[in-house]
Design a protein around this motif. Structure first.
Motif, PDB file in Angstrom:
ATOM      1  N   PHE A  64      44.514   9.852 -68.049  1.00 14.66           N
ATOM      2  CA  PHE A  64      45.699   9.151 -68.360  1.00 14.66           C
ATOM      3  C   PHE A  64      46.407  10.135 -69.004  1.00 14.66           C
ATOM      4  N   TYR A  65      45.824  10.931 -70.269  1.00 13.26           N
ATOM      5  CA  TYR A  65      46.607  11.808 -70.998  1.00 13.26           C
ATOM      6  C   TYR A  65      47.226  12.897 -69.941  1.00 13.26           C
ATOM      7  N   ILE A  66      46.376  13.366 -69.275  1.00  8.38           N
ATOM      8  CA  ILE A  66      46.992  14.466 -68.238  1.00  8.38           C
ATOM      9  C   ILE A  66      48.067  13.939 -67.620  1.00  8.38           C
ATOM     10  N   ASN A  67      48.097  12.665 -66.892  1.00  9.42           N
ATOM     11  CA  ASN A  67      49.076  12.265 -66.126  1.00  9.42           C
ATOM     12  C   ASN A  67      50.219  11.983 -66.961  1.00  9.42           C
ATOM     13  N   ARG A  68      50.274  11.300 -68.179  1.00  9.85           N
ATOM     14  CA  ARG A  68      51.261  10.796 -68.994  1.00  9.85           C
ATOM     15  C   ARG A  68      52.167  12.116 -69.596  1.00  9.85           C
ATOM     16  N   ALA A  69      51.483  13.105 -69.677  1.00  5.62           N
ATOM     17  CA  ALA A  69      51.861  14.315 -70.499  1.00  5.62           C
ATOM     18  C   ALA A  69      52.931  14.989 -69.497  1.00  5.62           C
ATOM     19  N   GLY A  70      52.444  15.082 -68.233  1.00  7.06           N
ATOM     20  CA  GLY A  70      53.432  15.441 -67.048  1.00  7.06           C
ATOM     21  C   GLY A  70      53.995  16.699 -67.164  1.00  7.06           C
ATOM     22  N   ARG A  71      54.954  17.196 -66.993  1.00  8.81           N
ATOM     23  CA  ARG A  71      55.562  18.530 -67.226  1.00  8.81           C
ATOM     24  C   ARG A  71      55.597  18.818 -68.726  1.00  8.81           C
ATOM     25  N   GLY A  72      55.619  17.918 -69.687  1.00  8.47           N
ATOM     26  CA  GLY A  72      55.581  18.320 -71.148  1.00  8.47           C
ATOM     27  C   GLY A  72      54.065  19.104 -71.474  1.00  8.47           C
ATOM     28  N   LEU A  73      53.423  19.271 -70.671  1.00  9.31           N
ATOM     29  CA  LEU A  73      51.809  19.846 -70.955  1.00  9.31           C
ATOM     30  C   LEU A  73      51.891  21.153 -70.422  1.00  9.31           C
ATOM     31  N   ASP A  74      51.838  22.273 -71.291  1.00 14.82           N
ATOM     32  CA  ASP A  74      51.921  23.499 -70.741  1.00 14.82           C
ATOM     33  C   ASP A  74      50.562  23.979 -70.114  1.00 14.82           C
ATOM     34  N   ASP A  75      50.847  24.979 -69.075  1.00 11.07           N
ATOM     35  CA  ASP A  75      49.860  25.469 -68.015  1.00 11.07           C
ATOM     36  C   ASP A  75      48.624  25.596 -68.592  1.00 11.07           C
ATOM     37  N   SER A  76      48.375  26.250 -69.879  1.00 12.95           N
ATOM     38  CA  SER A  76      47.243  26.672 -70.473  1.00 12.95           C
ATOM     39  C   SER A  76      46.473  25.523 -70.960  1.00 12.95           C
ATOM     40  N   GLN A  77      47.200  24.414 -71.515  1.00  8.54           N
ATOM     41  CA  GLN A  77      46.527  23.225 -72.022  1.00  8.54           C
ATOM     42  C   GLN A  77      45.971  22.350 -71.004  1.00  8.54           C
ATOM     43  N   ARG A  78      46.954  22.496 -69.731  1.00  6.21           N
ATOM     44  CA  ARG A  78      46.515  21.529 -68.800  1.00  6.21           C
ATOM     45  C   ARG A  78      44.996  22.086 -68.218  1.00  6.21           C
ATOM     46  N   GLU A  79      44.990  23.444 -68.050  1.00  3.41           N
ATOM     47  CA  GLU A  79      43.748  23.966 -67.516  1.00  3.41           C
ATOM     48  C   GLU A  79      42.508  23.433 -68.452  1.00  3.41           C
TER      49      GLU A  79
END
Length: 98
Positions: A64-79
């Motif tokens: 849920f958090y990953i999906n809701r953060a969307g484009r606002g989540l930087d690539d390193s934190q998404r990883e």
């Protein structure tokens, strides 16, 4: 409308005040996937309000958090968060996704 703060997003409210898990503050900003997974596991196992298994509750909140953060989540934190999914699976002794 000076002095008004920006309206809060419903997804932020769910993350901060969800009814199933009591999450540690800023758990999704940690840089260690294992620490994120351990925190989610601990929260899920301690909760008496969740409706599904601890594994499903923890994984659902992370997704849920990953999906809701969307484009606002930087690539390193998404990883980091994606690796936390694998850590969570390992902690709950679940087979990794093929």
């Amino acid at each position: 409308m000076a002095g008004r703060s920006a309206p809060r997003k419903w997804s932020q409210d769910v993350t901060e005040h969800n009814d199933a898990l009591d999450l540690k503050r800023d758990v999704f900003t940690l840089s260690d996937p294992r620490k994120i997974a351990l925190s989610l596991k601990q929260s899920a196992e301690a909760s008496h309000r969740r409706k599904s298994s601890p594994f499903r509750s923890a994984m659902s909140m992370l997704t849920f958090y990953i999906n809701r953060a969307g484009r606002g989540l930087d690539d390193s934190q998404r990883e980091v968060l994606e690796r936390a999914k694998d850590e969570l699976r390992a902690l709950f002794d679940r087979a990794p996704k093929a």
